[in-house]
Design a protein around this motif. Sequence first.
Motif, PDB file in Angstrom:
ATOM      1  N   ILE A  13      -1.860   5.024   9.071  1.00 17.14           N
ATOM      2  CA  ILE A  13      -0.994   6.124   8.619  1.00 17.14           C
ATOM      3  C   ILE A  13       0.452   5.769   8.937  1.00 17.14           C
ATOM      4  O   ILE A  13       0.781   5.363  10.045  1.00 17.14           O
ATOM      5  CB  ILE A  13      -1.386   7.458   9.288  1.00 17.14           C
ATOM      6  CG1 ILE A  13      -2.822   7.828   8.921  1.00 17.14           C
ATOM      7  CG2 ILE A  13      -0.418   8.567   8.879  1.00 17.14           C
ATOM      8  CD1 ILE A  13      -3.336   9.075   9.620  1.00 17.14           C
ATOM      9  N   ASP A  14       1.286   5.898   7.934  1.00 20.53           N
ATOM     10  CA  ASP A  14       2.648   5.403   8.002  1.00 20.53           C
ATOM     11  C   ASP A  14       3.614   6.569   8.069  1.00 20.53           C
ATOM     12  O   ASP A  14       3.403   7.599   7.438  1.00 20.53           O
ATOM     13  CB  ASP A  14       2.923   4.602   6.716  1.00 20.53           C
ATOM     14  CG  ASP A  14       3.738   3.366   6.990  1.00 20.53           C
ATOM     15  OD1 ASP A  14       4.697   3.465   7.782  1.00 20.53           O
ATOM     16  OD2 ASP A  14       3.421   2.322   6.403  1.00 20.53           O
ATOM     17  N   ARG A  15       4.660   6.388   8.859  1.00 22.53           N
ATOM     18  CA  ARG A  15       5.679   7.434   8.917  1.00 22.53           C
ATOM     19  C   ARG A  15       7.028   6.904   8.443  1.00 22.53           C
ATOM     20  O   ARG A  15       8.024   7.621   8.490  1.00 22.53           O
ATOM     21  CB  ARG A  15       5.765   7.995  10.328  1.00 22.53           C
ATOM     22  CG  ARG A  15       4.406   8.508  10.798  1.00 22.53           C
ATOM     23  CD  ARG A  15       4.406   9.030  12.215  1.00 22.53           C
ATOM     24  NE  ARG A  15       4.837  10.414  12.247  1.00 22.53           N
ATOM     25  CZ  ARG A  15       4.625  11.236  13.277  1.00 22.53           C
ATOM     26  NH1 ARG A  15       3.999  10.811  14.353  1.00 22.53           N
ATOM     27  NH2 ARG A  15       5.045  12.471  13.230  1.00 22.53           N
ATOM     28  N   SER A  16       7.055   5.637   7.973  1.00 22.22           N
ATOM     29  CA  SER A  16       8.310   5.096   7.436  1.00 22.22           C
ATOM     30  C   SER A  16       8.226   5.040   5.913  1.00 22.22           C
ATOM     31  O   SER A  16       7.143   4.926   5.345  1.00 22.22           O
ATOM     32  CB  SER A  16       8.564   3.692   7.994  1.00 22.22           C
ATOM     33  OG  SER A  16       7.500   2.832   7.667  1.00 22.22           O
ATOM     34  N   ASN A  17       9.377   5.104   5.278  1.00 22.98           N
ATOM     35  CA  ASN A  17       9.447   5.051   3.805  1.00 22.98           C
ATOM     36  C   ASN A  17       8.614   6.147   3.131  1.00 22.98           C
ATOM     37  O   ASN A  17       7.954   5.913   2.116  1.00 22.98           O
ATOM     38  CB  ASN A  17       9.014   3.664   3.291  1.00 22.98           C
ATOM     39  CG  ASN A  17      10.094   2.611   3.502  1.00 22.98           C
ATOM     40  OD1 ASN A  17      11.287   2.911   3.401  1.00 22.98           O
ATOM     41  ND2 ASN A  17       9.700   1.387   3.810  1.00 22.98           N
TER      42      ASN A  17
ATOM     43  N   SER B 135       0.828  -1.211   0.000  1.00 21.85           N
ATOM     44  CA  SER B 135       0.000   0.000   0.000  1.00 21.85           C
ATOM     45  C   SER B 135       0.860   1.258   0.000  1.00 21.85           C
ATOM     46  O   SER B 135       0.459   2.293  -0.543  1.00 21.85           O
ATOM     47  CB  SER B 135      -0.927   0.005   1.217  1.00 21.85           C
ATOM     48  OG  SER B 135      -0.185  -0.179   2.397  1.00 21.85           O
ATOM     49  N   THR B 136       2.046   1.168   0.601  1.00 20.78           N
ATOM     50  CA  THR B 136       2.947   2.326   0.610  1.00 20.78           C
ATOM     51  C   THR B 136       3.133   2.905  -0.795  1.00 20.78           C
ATOM     52  O   THR B 136       3.019   4.117  -0.973  1.00 20.78           O
ATOM     53  CB  THR B 136       4.316   1.907   1.193  1.00 20.78           C
ATOM     54  OG1 THR B 136       4.130   1.632   2.571  1.00 20.78           O
ATOM     55  CG2 THR B 136       5.344   2.995   1.045  1.00 20.78           C
ATOM     56  N   VAL B 137       3.404   2.052  -1.771  1.00 17.19           N
ATOM     57  CA  VAL B 137       3.657   2.610  -3.109  1.00 17.19           C
ATOM     58  C   VAL B 137       2.358   2.961  -3.828  1.00 17.19           C
ATOM     59  O   VAL B 137       2.332   3.877  -4.644  1.00 17.19           O
ATOM     60  CB  VAL B 137       4.555   1.703  -3.989  1.00 17.19           C
ATOM     61  CG1 VAL B 137       5.965   1.657  -3.422  1.00 17.19           C
ATOM     62  CG2 VAL B 137       3.976   0.333  -4.194  1.00 17.19           C
TER      63      VAL B 137
HETATM   64 MN    MN Z   1       5.628   1.497   5.784  1.00 18.10          MN
END
Ligand code: MN
Length: 255
Positions: free
Chosen positions: A112-116, A38-40
């Motif tokens: 909600i992501d804070r990495s990458n 999902s990140t990308v």
């Molecule tokens: Mn991530």
Amino acid sequence: MQLEPVTDLPEIRPGDDLAALVADRATLEPGDVLTVASTVVSKAEGRTANLAEYPVSGRARELADRIGAVTGEEKDPRFAQAVLEESTELLIECPFMLTETHFGHICVNAGIDRSNVPGHDLLLLPRRPTESAERIRAGLEEHGLEDVAVIVTDTCGRPFRHGQRGVAIGWAGIAASRDWRGEPDRDGRELGVTVQSVVDELAAAANLVTGEGADGVPAVAIRDWEFGDLPESDELFRPVEDDLIRQALRQWAFE
Ligand code: MN
Ligand code: GDP
Ligand code: MN
Ligand code: MN
């Protein structure tokens, strides 16, 4: 079953055509499955955000204060605000926010992501991951890769156990589950309850290949895997009427 990383993908930017980028780098046969982190998907869909974009409501401030007091770690109220905006319900408020996202997935902090996330504070989950999966599947077909199932994954914690693992948050061209009920076990005893969450299991397997850090492998091709001749179901997210744990949490929250 074989899992093969899709290598050499660049840092993904808003507007990037993930299907085209994958089609240039992977050979996929009809019936193969492509998992995409999902990140990308979020990066391609421009779902990056910055804390400054979240004016803090009274509720967000109260939540951040409570969590900060209980955990001893300061919680940014703007982050709490972002979580609230990405959620339809908080199942747990403190000491962490367990949320239901707008598309029905239950996870901590609305995923909600804070990495990458270079250049931004936050990466929100795709708005509608199943539509994202459908778009990528259609895009692959446009590039001559027909009938490839697509699963959009995220890394997610779970209750009762330490550690995180991959889960499916959207999928296309494959059913979420296969239903073993009515099949015999080795003694001929009929299975009564087993519905296997195929998309989650494929997502978890793919997550072993992507890793969680700097590997730069957001997509995995899964080959030689068969759904088999079993009934299918597309249900993955339990509705509250059918979810004893959620009902118990609601009761606990109001006690
Ligand atoms: Mn991530
Ligand atoms: P999540 O599980 O969807 O939150 O994604 P992760 O942050 O765990 O990343 C999964 C994989 O994708 C890891 O191997 C990352 O290094 C990789 N990754 C993340 N963003 C990018 C990107 O923009 N380009 C490439 N090539 N890899 C990325
Ligand atoms: Mn994530
Ligand atoms: Mn991950």
